[in-house]
Enzyme design. Structure first.
Site, PDB file in Angstrom:
ATOM      1  N   CYS A 134       0.825  -1.206   0.000  1.00 49.74           N
ATOM      2  CA  CYS A 134       0.000   0.000   0.000  1.00 49.74           C
ATOM      3  C   CYS A 134       0.867   1.268   0.000  1.00 49.74           C
ATOM      4  O   CYS A 134       1.405   1.644  -1.020  1.00 49.74           O
ATOM      5  CB  CYS A 134      -0.988  -0.030   1.166  1.00 49.74           C
ATOM      6  SG  CYS A 134      -2.367   1.125   0.954  1.00 49.74           S
ATOM      7  N   HIS A 242      -3.670  -4.826   0.348  1.00 47.21           N
ATOM      8  CA  HIS A 242      -3.157  -5.404   1.595  1.00 47.21           C
ATOM      9  C   HIS A 242      -3.309  -6.927   1.572  1.00 47.21           C
ATOM     10  O   HIS A 242      -4.376  -7.456   1.869  1.00 47.21           O
ATOM     11  CB  HIS A 242      -3.915  -4.837   2.798  1.00 47.21           C
ATOM     12  CG  HIS A 242      -3.563  -3.432   3.133  1.00 47.21           C
ATOM     13  ND1 HIS A 242      -2.634  -3.105   4.095  1.00 47.21           N
ATOM     14  CD2 HIS A 242      -4.010  -2.262   2.630  1.00 47.21           C
ATOM     15  CE1 HIS A 242      -2.528  -1.781   4.176  1.00 47.21           C
ATOM     16  NE2 HIS A 242      -3.355  -1.254   3.295  1.00 47.21           N
ATOM     17  N   GLU A 244      -1.849  -8.946   3.646  1.00 47.77           N
ATOM     18  CA  GLU A 244      -1.647  -9.495   4.995  1.00 47.77           C
ATOM     19  C   GLU A 244      -2.931  -9.699   5.771  1.00 47.77           C
ATOM     20  O   GLU A 244      -3.003 -10.545   6.677  1.00 47.77           O
ATOM     21  CB  GLU A 244      -0.700  -8.589   5.791  1.00 47.77           C
ATOM     22  CG  GLU A 244      -1.308  -7.338   6.422  1.00 47.77           C
ATOM     23  CD  GLU A 244      -1.609  -6.220   5.436  1.00 47.77           C
ATOM     24  OE1 GLU A 244      -2.236  -5.237   5.856  1.00 47.77           O
ATOM     25  OE2 GLU A 244      -1.216  -6.331   4.263  1.00 47.77           O
TER      26      GLU A 244
END
Length: 274
Positions: A134, A242, A244
């Protein structure tokens, strides 16, 4: 097949912190999701790199960080709510010294900007694996003298790239739009797919691509969603989304983290042999 990496010292990566100012107290902070995904799927150990106030000249700071990063096997540039200040990361006419408005919640985090400039500069010198997420993608672009749209909502009307803050946090990180993956690139080789559905939680975005950068994926409205550094001898990839947050249920995210972890392992082996 057994994974024997648990029986030997594993690769260690540095993760960029962010600065939080509350009640006059400065704190470096990082969301646990990054560490959890990197530990589980990249099979690396993590250390947090502290933000920088700019009290020392940038070259002096880089010399200090160089000694720290020589002990690392990879770099992760995390996301954050703050906007990137390109003047910190530009190679020419860099603005470095501390200022009164360095930290404005959800707007400005120049201590993080300084950290990212130093970390990317040293990682480039050491030819170290890098994963940008990001804000990290935007930093990797500006570090190569690329430019940013300050607010995508003013220039791109096709897709809403900001999160819906009325939704619960987990739902804000669910996929909301598609990206087309460039054939023959690093990302394509990792995920083996021509299209992805990704989440979108960013205000800024790439305007002009920096020198030596390959565009790895774009959204339907033309926003750059992934990039890599051309001619890099190792894994140096950035994602605007993102991976994660929902890595535990997303196979594509797991593949990306594993590829990064494998690159860090290879780097560690080479570093140990020097």
């Amino acid at each position: 097949m057994m994974d024997n990496r648990g029986h030997v010292a594993c690769a260690v990566v540095g993760i960029t912190a962010n600065r939080h100012l509350h009640d006059g107290v400065h704190r470096d902070w990082l969301r646990r999701r990054y560490i959890e995904a990197l530990t589980k799927y990249a099979s690396v150990e993590c250390v947090i790199l502290p933000t920088l106030d700019g009290d020392l000249p940038c070259d002096s700071t880089a010399r200090t960080f160089r000694e720290v990063m020589r002990r690392l096997d990879g770099l992760v540039l995390t996301g954050d709510e703050s906007d990137l200040d390109p003047d910190i990361l530009r190679k020419n006419e860099r603005v470095w010294a501390r200022a009164e408005d360095d930290i404005v919640p959800c707007k400005t985090d120049r201590p993080r900007d300084r950290l990212s400039w130093v970390a990317l500069t040293v990682a480039g010198e050491l030819q170290m694996p890098v994963l940008g997420i990001c804000r990290g993608l935007q930093e990797m672009n500006v570090h190569r003298n690329g430019t940013l749209h300050e607010d995508l909502s003013l220039s791109h009307k096709g897709i809403t790239h900001r999160e819906n803050t009325n939704l619960p946090r987990d739902e804000q990180y669910l996929p909301v739009h598609s990206v087309k993956v460039a054939p023959g690139g690093l990302l394509s080789s990792v995920i083996e797919s021509e299209e992805l559905r990704v989440n979108s939680l960013h205000k800024q975005g790439v305007a002009e691509v920096g020198a030596g950068i390959r565009v790895e994926a774009v959204a339907d409205d033309g926003v750059v969603e992934a990039l890599s550094y051309r001619n890099s001898p190792t894994f140096q990839l950035a994602l605007q989304w993102h991976p994660e947050w929902h890595a535990s249920s997303d196979k594509t995210s797991q593949r990306i983290f594993r590829a990064f972890g494998s690159a860090c392992d290879a780097y560690r082996t080479q570093r140990s042999a020097r």
